[in-house]
Design an enzyme around this catalytic site. Structure first.
Site, PDB file in Angstrom:
ATOM      1  N   ASN A 150      24.427  36.045  76.816  1.00  0.00           N
ATOM      2  CA  ASN A 150      24.859  36.760  75.668  1.00  0.00           C
ATOM      3  C   ASN A 150      25.243  35.723  74.546  1.00  0.00           C
ATOM      4  O   ASN A 150      24.663  35.911  73.400  1.00  0.00           O
ATOM      5  CB  ASN A 150      26.409  37.369  76.087  1.00  0.00           C
ATOM      6  CG  ASN A 150      26.973  38.217  75.045  1.00  0.00           C
ATOM      7  OD1 ASN A 150      27.998  38.328  74.854  1.00  0.00           O
ATOM      8  ND2 ASN A 150      26.184  39.302  74.826  1.00  0.00           N
TER       9      ASN A 150
ATOM     10  N   ALA B  91      30.519  36.659  71.121  1.00  0.00           N
ATOM     11  CA  ALA B  91      28.947  36.832  70.652  1.00  0.00           C
ATOM     12  C   ALA B  91      28.337  37.944  69.965  1.00  0.00           C
ATOM     13  O   ALA B  91      27.673  37.784  69.090  1.00  0.00           O
ATOM     14  CB  ALA B  91      28.102  36.409  71.900  1.00  0.00           C
TER      15      ALA B  91
ATOM     16  N   GLY C 179      24.208  32.633  74.393  1.00  0.00           N
ATOM     17  CA  GLY C 179      22.949  31.864  74.075  1.00  0.00           C
ATOM     18  C   GLY C 179      21.810  32.632  73.162  1.00  0.00           C
ATOM     19  O   GLY C 179      21.279  31.967  72.432  1.00  0.00           O
TER      20      GLY C 179
ATOM     21  N   LYS D  37      28.826  35.777  83.048  1.00  0.00           N
ATOM     22  CA  LYS D  37      29.615  35.325  83.697  1.00  0.00           C
ATOM     23  C   LYS D  37      31.022  34.810  83.212  1.00  0.00           C
ATOM     24  O   LYS D  37      31.254  34.683  81.881  1.00  0.00           O
ATOM     25  CB  LYS D  37      29.129  33.875  84.176  1.00  0.00           C
ATOM     26  CG  LYS D  37      27.730  33.811  85.017  1.00  0.00           C
ATOM     27  CD  LYS D  37      27.700  34.675  86.254  1.00  0.00           C
ATOM     28  CE  LYS D  37      26.245  34.405  86.995  1.00  0.00           C
ATOM     29  NZ  LYS D  37      26.306  35.162  88.215  1.00  0.00           N
TER      30      LYS D  37
ATOM     31  N   SER E  44      19.966  31.588  77.939  1.00  0.00           N
ATOM     32  CA  SER E  44      19.865  32.771  77.196  1.00  0.00           C
ATOM     33  C   SER E  44      20.565  33.988  77.626  1.00  0.00           C
ATOM     34  O   SER E  44      20.249  35.189  77.851  1.00  0.00           O
ATOM     35  CB  SER E  44      18.223  33.111  77.350  1.00  0.00           C
ATOM     36  OG  SER E  44      17.846  33.212  78.868  1.00  0.00           O
TER      37      SER E  44
ATOM     38  N   LYS F 268      41.092  27.414  76.539  1.00  0.00           N
ATOM     39  CA  LYS F 268      41.527  28.974  75.973  1.00  0.00           C
ATOM     40  C   LYS F 268      41.109  29.912  77.003  1.00  0.00           C
ATOM     41  O   LYS F 268      41.660  31.126  77.178  1.00  0.00           O
ATOM     42  CB  LYS F 268      41.157  29.209  74.674  1.00  0.00           C
ATOM     43  CG  LYS F 268      39.489  29.219  74.277  1.00  0.00           C
ATOM     44  CD  LYS F 268      38.870  30.577  74.682  1.00  0.00           C
ATOM     45  CE  LYS F 268      37.518  30.283  74.650  1.00  0.00           C
ATOM     46  NZ  LYS F 268      36.711  31.474  75.097  1.00  0.00           N
TER      47      LYS F 268
ATOM     48  N   GLN G 151      33.977  32.430  82.819  1.00  0.00           N
ATOM     49  CA  GLN G 151      34.510  31.133  82.961  1.00  0.00           C
ATOM     50  C   GLN G 151      35.817  30.731  83.267  1.00  0.00           C
ATOM     51  O   GLN G 151      36.387  29.674  83.867  1.00  0.00           O
ATOM     52  CB  GLN G 151      33.997  30.237  81.839  1.00  0.00           C
ATOM     53  CG  GLN G 151      32.628  30.472  81.148  1.00  0.00           C
ATOM     54  CD  GLN G 151      31.621  29.952  81.911  1.00  0.00           C
ATOM     55  OE1 GLN G 151      31.396  29.021  82.390  1.00  0.00           O
ATOM     56  NE2 GLN G 151      30.839  30.856  82.712  1.00  0.00           N
TER      57      GLN G 151
HETATM   58  P1  NAD Z   1      26.367  34.920  79.868  1.00  0.00           P
HETATM   59  O1  NAD Z   1      27.542  34.953  80.705  1.00  0.00           O
HETATM   60  O2  NAD Z   1      26.280  36.126  79.068  1.00  0.00           O
HETATM   61  O3  NAD Z   1      25.239  35.163  80.935  1.00  0.00           O
HETATM   62  C1  NAD Z   1      24.992  34.440  82.184  1.00  0.00           C
HETATM   63  C2  NAD Z   1      23.858  33.479  81.905  1.00  0.00           C
HETATM   64  O4  NAD Z   1      23.380  32.574  83.273  1.00  0.00           O
HETATM   65  C3  NAD Z   1      22.406  34.253  81.973  1.00  0.00           C
HETATM   66  O5  NAD Z   1      21.579  33.372  80.864  1.00  0.00           O
HETATM   67  C4  NAD Z   1      21.636  34.075  83.354  1.00  0.00           C
HETATM   68  O6  NAD Z   1      20.337  34.004  83.213  1.00  0.00           O
HETATM   69  C5  NAD Z   1      22.210  32.714  83.552  1.00  0.00           C
HETATM   70  N1  NAD Z   1      22.038  32.219  84.984  1.00  0.00           N
HETATM   71  C6  NAD Z   1      22.447  32.767  85.956  1.00  0.00           C
HETATM   72  N2  NAD Z   1      22.231  31.937  87.093  1.00  0.00           N
HETATM   73  C7  NAD Z   1      21.823  30.827  86.521  1.00  0.00           C
HETATM   74  C8  NAD Z   1      21.563  29.659  87.253  1.00  0.00           C
HETATM   75  N3  NAD Z   1      21.406  29.427  88.789  1.00  0.00           N
HETATM   76  N4  NAD Z   1      21.118  28.526  86.562  1.00  0.00           N
HETATM   77  C9  NAD Z   1      21.046  28.770  85.111  1.00  0.00           C
HETATM   78  N5  NAD Z   1      21.427  29.752  84.343  1.00  0.00           N
HETATM   79  C10 NAD Z   1      21.647  30.876  85.386  1.00  0.00           C
HETATM   80  O7  NAD Z   1      26.187  33.736  79.079  1.00  0.00           O
HETATM   81  P2  NAD Z   1      26.733  33.135  77.900  1.00  0.00           P
HETATM   82  O8  NAD Z   1      27.535  34.126  77.217  1.00  0.00           O
HETATM   83  O9  NAD Z   1      25.621  32.562  76.747  1.00  0.00           O
HETATM   84  O10 NAD Z   1      27.719  31.981  78.055  1.00  0.00           O
HETATM   85  C11 NAD Z   1      27.151  30.716  78.003  1.00  0.00           C
HETATM   86  C12 NAD Z   1      28.467  29.766  77.751  1.00  0.00           C
HETATM   87  O11 NAD Z   1      28.793  30.078  76.376  1.00  0.00           O
HETATM   88  C13 NAD Z   1      29.786  29.678  78.557  1.00  0.00           C
HETATM   89  O12 NAD Z   1      30.046  28.780  78.691  1.00  0.00           O
HETATM   90  C14 NAD Z   1      30.580  30.630  77.714  1.00  0.00           C
HETATM   91  O13 NAD Z   1      32.035  30.139  78.003  1.00  0.00           O
HETATM   92  C15 NAD Z   1      30.354  30.285  76.210  1.00  0.00           C
HETATM   93  N6  NAD Z   1      30.465  31.233  75.047  1.00  0.00           N
HETATM   94  C16 NAD Z   1      30.286  32.618  75.081  1.00  0.00           C
HETATM   95  C17 NAD Z   1      30.689  33.389  74.249  1.00  0.00           C
HETATM   96  C18 NAD Z   1      30.508  34.836  74.421  1.00  0.00           C
HETATM   97  O14 NAD Z   1      31.022  35.690  73.748  1.00  0.00           O
HETATM   98  N7  NAD Z   1      29.604  35.229  75.144  1.00  0.00           N
HETATM   99  C19 NAD Z   1      30.972  32.660  73.143  1.00  0.00           C
HETATM  100  C20 NAD Z   1      31.387  31.399  72.975  1.00  0.00           C
HETATM  101  C21 NAD Z   1      30.922  30.731  73.883  1.00  0.00           C
HETATM  102  P1  13P Z   2      34.775  35.166  76.928  1.00  0.00           P
HETATM  103  O1  13P Z   2      33.897  34.411  77.633  1.00  0.00           O
HETATM  104  O2  13P Z   2      36.200  35.658  77.539  1.00  0.00           O
HETATM  105  O3  13P Z   2      34.209  36.543  76.273  1.00  0.00           O
HETATM  106  O4  13P Z   2      35.161  34.547  75.439  1.00  0.00           O
HETATM  107  C1  13P Z   2      33.951  34.199  74.652  1.00  0.00           C
HETATM  108  C2  13P Z   2      34.383  33.247  73.725  1.00  0.00           C
HETATM  109  O5  13P Z   2      34.324  31.918  74.044  1.00  0.00           O
HETATM  110  C3  13P Z   2      34.791  33.531  72.328  1.00  0.00           C
HETATM  111  O6  13P Z   2      34.889  32.495  71.350  1.00  0.00           O
END
Ligand code: NAD
Ligand code: 13P
Length: 356
Positions: free
Chosen positions: A13, A160, A15, A305, A11, A212, A307
């Protein structure tokens, strides 16, 4: 006929946005249960309240996606796997959406072992990989192997907060053999502003989404060095080349066409211009590499976080083990800069790789 019940595991950004997208569809489509349970790795907010409680009171993830209503049918649940309580996040769910940062998925899966029926379908929205002594594993394989379920992936140019504002974007589903499952996932995610295409290349889609993030670190470096658009375009082009070569070395079945889907070149562009990896890497370069990524991540992302830095380290491990370091000068240099072993300016001294 039995309805499909969806649980979203994660959950942050993305999620939260994924839960919002899905919930708008489960309300409209009779194949799915209306309610979408979203597992929250709970935390106490500065107000002293639990994040999960506040999400359920306000219908907003105030920490990771402030200002956006998730939909009344999204229920935040801090209980992933309880064997005591009657209700917990994955109970009765037969479609599981994994969307935690990649470093946490192994732990989440371990907690679910033995609690998931075999007919459950999974999808991973997680961009990352796992590297152990035995070698690298993509996150969809980690999920499949722990839980004995089929796992598709969904990746794409999906910043997101833009999707939260319902601005148009595309995404790619990668699937192995189960076309029906891929279609069901596409129905679950597609909206007029979120156009989903399915391709039979799970590894290609997932490796694109993973790598990427590494190239985006380099894009941030050249932004921080104020190198201009030609340099940035060169970094993106070299990065795309290394992404393709690396994917094919790990998974010879990866298809060239996949790089032209949203998960490929489109996500690379979106992340290199608008992502968090780019932003924090730019700050790292502006500070001359004097402030560690960890510190910048905490200060700039407020709990979200990064990645790319961890993935760069994981990729470096694969290159080292296979003696491929000289074939991937960009990937190699990115990690060496992140760890402080080379100056940020080294990013533009790596030449065109020889990718025989
Ligand atoms: P985020 O980086 O916004 O948030 C971090 C999350 O990790 C929070 O929900 C937090 O509660 C959780 N967390 C912290 N410690 C934890 C633990 N010990 N166990 C489990 N969860 C824990 O998260 P996000 O943006 O939803 O990213 C999730 C995945 O989605 C990543 O692989 C990211 O690359 C991918 N993604 C992100 C975006 C974007 O724009 N944010 C877009 C596409 C894909
Ligand atoms: P960032 O984690 O660098 O914000 O990338 C988000 C993403 O995966 C866009 O598709």
């Amino acid at each position: 006929k039995e309805k499909y019940k969806v649980a979203v595991l994660g959950s942050g950004n993305w999620g939260s946005v994924a839960a919002k997208l899905i919930a708008s569809n489960t309300l409209r489509n009779n194949d799915f249960h209306g309610e979408v349970r979203m597992w929250v790795h709970d935390e106490i907010l500065p107000s002293g309240e639990k994040l999960s409680t506040v999400i359920n009171q306000t219908n907003v993830n105030v920490k990771y996606l402030p200002g956006v209503k998730l939909g009344k049918n999204v229920v935040a649940d801090p209980d992933l796997d309880s064997s005591v309580g009657k209700i917990f996040a994955v109970r009765d769910a037969n479609m599981l959406v994994f969307v935690t940062p990649h470093q946490f998925v192994d732990d989440v899966c371990k907690r679910l072992v033995g609690k998931i029926p075999g007919d459950v379908e999974a999808i991973s929205l997680i961009k990352g990989m796992e590297v152990k002594v035995e070698g690298p594993r993509m996150i969809s394989s980690v999920i499949s192997e722990h839980l004995g379920v089929d796992c598709c992936v969904l990746m794409g140019a999906n910043i997101a907060h833009e999707i939260a504002e319902e601005k148009f974007s595309e995404a790619t589903i990668g699937y192995r053999v189960n076309t029906e499952a891929a279609k069901r996932w596409a129905r679950l995610f597609s909206t007029p502003y979120f156009a989903v295409t399915a391709v039979q290349d799970v590894e290609g889609v997932e490796v694109c989404g993973t790598l990427k993030n590494v190239v985006a670190i380099a894009a941030g470096f050249v932004d921080g060095l104020n190198m201009g658009m030609n340099t940035k375009a060169a970094i993106i082009r070299i990065g795309l080349n290394e992404m393709r070569a690396f994917s094919k070395r790990l998974f010879p079945s990866v298809k060239d066409d996949t790089f032209f889907e949203s998960c490929g070149v489109a996500d690379l562009i979106a992340t290199c211009f608008g992502g968090r990896n780019r932003k924090v890497a730019e700050a790292f370069a502006i500070n001359g590499g004097q402030r560690a990524f960890k510190e910048l991540e905490e200060e700039m992302l407020k709990g979200q976080k990064l990645q790319g830095v961890l993935t760069a380290e994981e990729v470096y491990g694969v290159l080292q083990k296979n003696k491929w370091l000289d074939l991937f000068p960009l990937f190699r240099t990115i990690h060496e800069i992140c760890t402080g072993n080379r100056p940020v300016s080294a990013i533009i001294s790596c030449n065109e790789p020889q990718l025989a």
